[in-house]
Each structure stands twice: as structure tokens, then as C-alpha cells.
Write an enzyme that holds these catalytic residues in place. Sequence first.
Site, PDB file in Angstrom:
ATOM      1  N   ASP A  34       0.806  -1.223   0.000  1.00  0.00           N
ATOM      2  CA  ASP A  34       0.000   0.000   0.000  1.00  0.00           C
ATOM      3  C   ASP A  34       0.836   1.268   0.000  1.00  0.00           C
ATOM      4  O   ASP A  34       0.401   2.314   0.488  1.00  0.00           O
ATOM      5  CB  ASP A  34      -0.919  -0.005   1.226  1.00  0.00           C
ATOM      6  CG  ASP A  34      -0.148  -0.027   2.540  1.00  0.00           C
ATOM      7  OD1 ASP A  34      -0.572   0.670   3.484  1.00  0.00           O
ATOM      8  OD2 ASP A  34       0.874  -0.729   2.623  1.00  0.00           O
ATOM      9  N   LYS A 147      -6.353  -0.494   6.959  1.00  0.00           N
ATOM     10  CA  LYS A 147      -5.129  -0.311   7.714  1.00  0.00           C
ATOM     11  C   LYS A 147      -4.902   1.182   7.930  1.00  0.00           C
ATOM     12  O   LYS A 147      -5.207   2.011   7.069  1.00  0.00           O
ATOM     13  CB  LYS A 147      -3.970  -0.945   6.940  1.00  0.00           C
ATOM     14  CG  LYS A 147      -2.600  -0.666   7.522  1.00  0.00           C
ATOM     15  CD  LYS A 147      -1.901   0.288   6.627  1.00  0.00           C
ATOM     16  CE  LYS A 147      -0.508   0.636   7.089  1.00  0.00           C
ATOM     17  NZ  LYS A 147       0.339   0.953   5.937  1.00  0.00           N
ATOM     18  N   GLU A 188      -2.319  -0.072  13.706  1.00  0.00           N
ATOM     19  CA  GLU A 188      -0.863   0.024  13.611  1.00  0.00           C
ATOM     20  C   GLU A 188      -0.311   1.203  14.393  1.00  0.00           C
ATOM     21  O   GLU A 188      -0.242   2.330  13.883  1.00  0.00           O
ATOM     22  CB  GLU A 188      -0.433   0.137  12.129  1.00  0.00           C
ATOM     23  CG  GLU A 188       1.080   0.237  11.949  1.00  0.00           C
ATOM     24  CD  GLU A 188       1.528   0.280  10.482  1.00  0.00           C
ATOM     25  OE1 GLU A 188       0.676   0.130   9.583  1.00  0.00           O
ATOM     26  OE2 GLU A 188       2.735   0.479  10.242  1.00  0.00           O
ATOM     27  N   GLU A 190       2.889   2.428  15.263  1.00  0.00           N
ATOM     28  CA  GLU A 190       4.312   2.179  15.088  1.00  0.00           C
ATOM     29  C   GLU A 190       5.182   3.088  15.937  1.00  0.00           C
ATOM     30  O   GLU A 190       5.102   4.313  15.833  1.00  0.00           O
ATOM     31  CB  GLU A 190       4.730   2.326  13.616  1.00  0.00           C
ATOM     32  CG  GLU A 190       6.249   2.163  13.445  1.00  0.00           C
ATOM     33  CD  GLU A 190       6.766   2.132  12.015  1.00  0.00           C
ATOM     34  OE1 GLU A 190       5.977   2.357  11.077  1.00  0.00           O
ATOM     35  OE2 GLU A 190       7.981   1.884  11.851  1.00  0.00           O
ATOM     36  N   LYS A 230      -0.858  -4.431  14.226  1.00  0.00           N
ATOM     37  CA  LYS A 230       0.374  -4.358  13.428  1.00  0.00           C
ATOM     38  C   LYS A 230       1.356  -3.473  14.186  1.00  0.00           C
ATOM     39  O   LYS A 230       1.417  -2.259  13.969  1.00  0.00           O
ATOM     40  CB  LYS A 230       0.097  -3.786  12.029  1.00  0.00           C
ATOM     41  CG  LYS A 230       1.364  -3.638  11.174  1.00  0.00           C
ATOM     42  CD  LYS A 230       1.021  -3.402   9.686  1.00  0.00           C
ATOM     43  CE  LYS A 230       2.268  -3.000   8.891  1.00  0.00           C
ATOM     44  NZ  LYS A 230       2.080  -3.068   7.436  1.00  0.00           N
ATOM     45  N   SER A 301       3.343  -8.417   8.454  1.00  0.00           N
ATOM     46  CA  SER A 301       2.681  -7.538   7.493  1.00  0.00           C
ATOM     47  C   SER A 301       3.814  -6.697   6.940  1.00  0.00           C
ATOM     48  O   SER A 301       4.100  -5.600   7.420  1.00  0.00           O
ATOM     49  CB  SER A 301       1.619  -6.668   8.162  1.00  0.00           C
ATOM     50  OG  SER A 301       1.108  -5.756   7.211  1.00  0.00           O
ATOM     51  N   TYR A 364       5.185   7.824   5.132  1.00  0.00           N
ATOM     52  CA  TYR A 364       4.574   7.442   3.868  1.00  0.00           C
ATOM     53  C   TYR A 364       4.477   8.644   2.958  1.00  0.00           C
ATOM     54  O   TYR A 364       4.172   9.732   3.406  1.00  0.00           O
ATOM     55  CB  TYR A 364       3.189   6.864   4.103  1.00  0.00           C
ATOM     56  CG  TYR A 364       3.261   5.389   4.442  1.00  0.00           C
ATOM     57  CD1 TYR A 364       3.674   4.983   5.690  1.00  0.00           C
ATOM     58  CD2 TYR A 364       2.973   4.433   3.496  1.00  0.00           C
ATOM     59  CE1 TYR A 364       3.774   3.645   5.984  1.00  0.00           C
ATOM     60  CE2 TYR A 364       3.062   3.079   3.787  1.00  0.00           C
ATOM     61  CZ  TYR A 364       3.466   2.694   5.030  1.00  0.00           C
ATOM     62  OH  TYR A 364       3.562   1.376   5.327  1.00  0.00           O
TER      63      TYR A 364
END
Lengths: 364, 364
Positions: A34, A147, A188, A190, A230, A301, A364
Site C-alpha cells: 500500500d 489499515k 498500527e 508504530e 500491526k 505484514s 509514507y
Amino acid sequence: MAHRFPALTPEQKKELSEIAQRIVANGKGILAADESVGTMGNRLQRIKVENTEENRRQFREILFTVDSSVNKSIGGVILFHETLYQKDSQGNLFRNILKEKGIVVGIKLDQGSAPLAGTNKETTIQGLDGLSERCAQYKKDGCDFGKWRAVLRIGDQCPSSLAIQENANALARYASICQQNGLVPIVEPEVIPDGDHDLEHCQYVTEKVLAAVYKALNDHHIYLEGTLLKPNMVTAGHACTKKYTPEQVAMATVTALHRTVPAAVPGICFLSGGMSEEDATLNLNAINLCPLPKPWKLSFSYGRALQASALAAWGGKAANKKATQEAFMKRAVANSEAAKGKYVHTGSSGAASTQSLFTASYTY
Amino acid sequence: MPHSYPALSAEQKKELSDIALRIVAPGKGILAADESVGSMAKRLSQIGVENTEENRRLYRQVLFSADDRVKKCIGGVIFFHETLYQKDDNGVPFVQTIQDKGIVVGIKVDKGVVPLAGTDGETTTQGLDGLSERCAQYKKDGADFAKWRCVLKISERTPSALAILENANVLARYASICQQNGIVPIVEPEILPDGDHDLKRCQYVTEKVLAAVYKALSDHHVYLEGTLLKPNMVTPGHACPIKYSPEEIAMATVTALRRTVPPAVPGVTFLSGGQSEEEASLNLNAINRCPLPRPWALTFSYGRALQASALNAWRGQKDNAGAATEEFIKRAEVNGLAAQGKYEGSGEDGGAAAQSLYIANHAY
């Protein structure tokens, strides 16, 4: 407390929990394909390929048209919005190709980070506006999971309680909206590996973050059996001078998880962060061999850690399709073995797989 | 966030976790013999016995003189302060008798409930003042675990957010202080069965309460591997007209725990509340046969459900002591079996028939 108002019917719960279990069944994990347009730009630049829609389509086509036996290792694929509507060279929608292989299709739902004023460069994540309508459309268009990536960093005064609380809350709102629309939310939170902190500090922070996430999910009436987590593995900061073995990483990771993640969560699919392909596999294997109680599936993942060799093999050339698919399949199978604690490290797997994939302050 | 300041050394953690595991070793549970003077008054008046210190001593002697048969089913005994310093007819301290059987000695440390102003009759629990010094002394005097009971109730507007927050916080402070003194804290957030609410309502409230408790324990840096949880089973209110089977109670209870209690907690020792001896055993047994994965030991910490028959057989008469002790041993053995899912019930058909009565958990 007011009478509770059930957020989901038993039928809705059953659907969500079945989707979640399918994704992580029998050692399967997730291909995180993604990458946003900008992020694909970074990837393609490394192999000197131009970042056009067609190039992005071609690379994804090679991955998704791999032999069906990939469905023994890959239970789900996360797509970016653009990719959900792309087709292969015969005009078949990617999402149909994946579904025909029995792979569950997921969609990235967040819309990137936004700064938290008054903090030391910390962020929250946007994307809640109109999210319900977007989820409903994605469900119609073939997606069964979503997600959303929240980012926390370890540093001076970081993560602050505001950053933890705000990101946990945003994750819980996203999860709630997903479930209302029949999508399993992958949660997620992180904690990025930037910094020189040691393993113990990362474990401490990860425990605090996950405790806050699960309290928020509970407050927002999330059905845990219909979610996946995740998280980052617990590792030292990238600039930490001390080196740790996969077993140490595994013990720190599973300890943190078993102190914070309720057994109702069916699966934990780690992100690979800046790890090389081989490290990501070795660590996952060690995690599955860790002697602590592990009532959830512990799987993967992975984005970079599944695609680095494939990207290098492709180099933008159609003639390299077979080599690209072999490279990808090899990592998929290796990680699926690791998710069962059965991975046997086979000597050199090529330069690309051991090369560290760390990019400073990865966004991202 | 500032660097973590470890609350406990590795040695302290090991000691606490070893104690906890000893108490909930397979097939073992806890005898809650910590009734305060006021509570003992109620028990003794029911059998026409005067509430004197000597009678309380004689009664506890009945329980503690049980022979070696209790070694395999009793892992811990909770004492009231007075009892910790009492001796049997031969001048042997009760603490020693219990320890000589390889059973861990525990101590009730809370000082009862006090009202929360501005609420609908809700309470918090006192006892934090000087708790560290008291714990240090109890540890010297033979106690290795402690117990603190908080009370919540279900009604139209309760438990309120304040009651949940305040009781969770006070439990976490107590737990933190215990661990600093080498004492394993049993965390008891009891939701009373008073009321006409149904099973679902109790499950919902139990999940909210336990989520708050574990968030508070995380915030207070409590070492979960060195704690035990003493919750209510999930049951309908006493005045609820709907009847539920042990399997339904088991499924609701285990579902609630799976959604809130981290796997790091070594054991869950249920309180019996208002249940009869047989009900408490049947429910515990069904819980241990529940088809959902259960990463913690699921056992008992029973007061009335271990002692009712014994009290009745004793009735304050020295000549009845032997028979009374037998009654206690009988219930202890039954519950030891129930803690392993091996109790066949008093005449009831066991395993296979009961299995089919578990309703799939997505309905909860």
C-alpha cells in the site's frame, strides 16, 4: 454508566472475526503493498525507475500474478487506493486476481500525518473525515480489511502522553468506523526505530503505547476478535551501538505483547520497519520460538521486507518478470515458515535481502 | 517521556512471579479465610455461635488442621490480621501450620469501603496509609501475598466513570506498594451480583472495569507476572428472572477475560460471591472446559463456597471439629478438580453433554 448499546450484531461480529482469522490462518501473513505515490517514488528511485502510474501498475501486476501457491503464505494484501482500481494487462482487476487466489484484500485508509502543536515534532494521523462513506465504498469494491498507521517516536520528552493518547484515540475511532462497515481494522501504532535508545527503552515505550491503545479500543467499544494488531517488534534504536540477537528481540517483543495485548486479538502481524529482509524473517522466527505464552498468531505484514529483492530483480524491465516473482515468492514462503517457527536460515540470500532497509524518519 | 525508572530489580520480579505461580499451580486455588471481625459475626450468628476471638480461633483451627489431602488443591490461604498471629491448641502458630503444608500465606490489607460523595451510593476502598510499613512487617511475619477488595455495583447509573477510575487507581497503588515489599498483590475489583440485570449487562460492565484496572496497573508500573486477579464470574444479577447454564456463564466470563486480562497475568482466582458451594464448583468447572483459548490459570479464591458446609457441621462444638474439617477438605478437593475441568458434578453427566451447550463466542 448508561445501558450499553451494542455496537455490532452477532452476525457482524461473526463476519469480522472470520475475516481476521482467515488472514492469519496457518502461518499466513500480509503483503503490505500500500505504498503511497510518494513512497513508491522512493522505492523506484533506488532502482532508477521513473515513478509513473504505469510503472507502479506494472510492478504490482508482477507481484499479484505470481503462482496461486502464494496463497499458502499470503493471507491478505494491503492496497493503496490507486491500486484497488488498477488492472493487469488483460484487463482483470487486481483485486479480483487476488480474491481468486483466496487472498483477502485490504485498503490503506489513513491520510497521512499532521503535527501536534506544542510537542517536540510529534504527530497524529488524519483521515477520519467521511471515513464511514469511504469504508462503505471500499467494502462494495471488494475490500474486507483496512489499515491505519499511527507514528510515535522515542526521543527527548517523546513519546509524550499527548501523542500516545491522541494516536490511540484516532486509532480507536478508525477501528470503530471500519467495523461498522464490515471491514476488519488493522491497528498500527508504530514506534519508529529512529534514535540511539536501547532495547529495554523500546520495550518500556512499546508497553506504554500498547496499553493506551487497548484502553482506547475498549473505551470505543471495539470488538477485539475482529481486529488485527500491526506493531513494531521491540528493537534497539537504529543508532544504538549495542547489538542484540533475534532471541533478545523476540523475548523483549513477546514480553511487551503479553503484558498488553488481550488474548481475544486473533493475530499480531509485525511491521518490518527498517529491517533487512533476512532480519525480518529471522526475528519473526525467533518470536514464534519464544517460550512465553503466545495466545495470538504472530505473523507478518511486511512491505519492504517482502519486496526489496523483487524490486531489485525487476529493475523496471518486463523481461525480469520471472526473476522478480521468484524473489518475491521466496520471501513470502520464508516468512510463512517463520510465522510457524520453522524457518531454516539458508546461507546467502543475495545482497538485497541483507541490506538494511532503514530510511531515517520513515514516513509514507 | 522520561527514561523508565525500573520499579523492581530482576531478582524482585523473579521472587514475585515464583510466588504467584506456586499459588495457582495446576489444580490449586485459594482458601479465603480472611473474614473481618464483622464478617465473622454474620457467619457465626447463622450457626448460633458467639463472635469471640476464641471462637474465631477455634473455627480457623478446624480449617487449618486439614490433613495433607489439601496440599494438592490449596495453593494459598488468605488471613485476616488477627488470625496471622493466632496459634492452635498446641501453641503452633497458624502461619507455620499452613507453611509446613507448602501453602503460601496471604494477608488481607485493605481497611474497608468508604463512600464516594456525589455518587449513587458508590464506594472506594481505604488502606493506603502506612501500607508500605505494614507490608514489610507482614512479609517478615510470613505473608507472601496480599489481597485488597474493591466493590462496584450495577444499576441504572452505576458503576459511574468515577467509581471505575477511582477503584482502579487505588488497586494499582496498593499493588505497587505490595510489590515493593516482596508481596504478590491479588487485585480484586468485585462487581456485586445485586440487581436484576442480565448476563450480557454484567459482561459489558466487567469488561469496562477490567480494562480500567489493567490500564491503571500499567500506568503505575505494576509487574503483571507478579500479580493475581480475583474477579467476579460474569453472572446475571440475583434478581434477574432469566436462568443461565454454567456453560453460558463460562463463555461470558472467559470472553470478558480474554478481552481485557493480558496473558502475562499468571492466574485468575474467582471469588464466589453469593454462589452456593456446588454452583461455584460447577461454574468453575465449566470455565475450565470452555473451548476458547485461556492463557492464564483459572481457579478459585473462595470463602463461603469452601466453608459453608464446614461451618454448618461445626456449629461451635469441639466434638464436631473432625467432621467439619472433612467437609472443608471435600469442597477443597472438588474445587481442585473444577480448576482442571475434571469435576463430574454431584450426579450430573459431565463432559460431552455440557460441551454442546457453549454458545459461539461471537454472540457475546
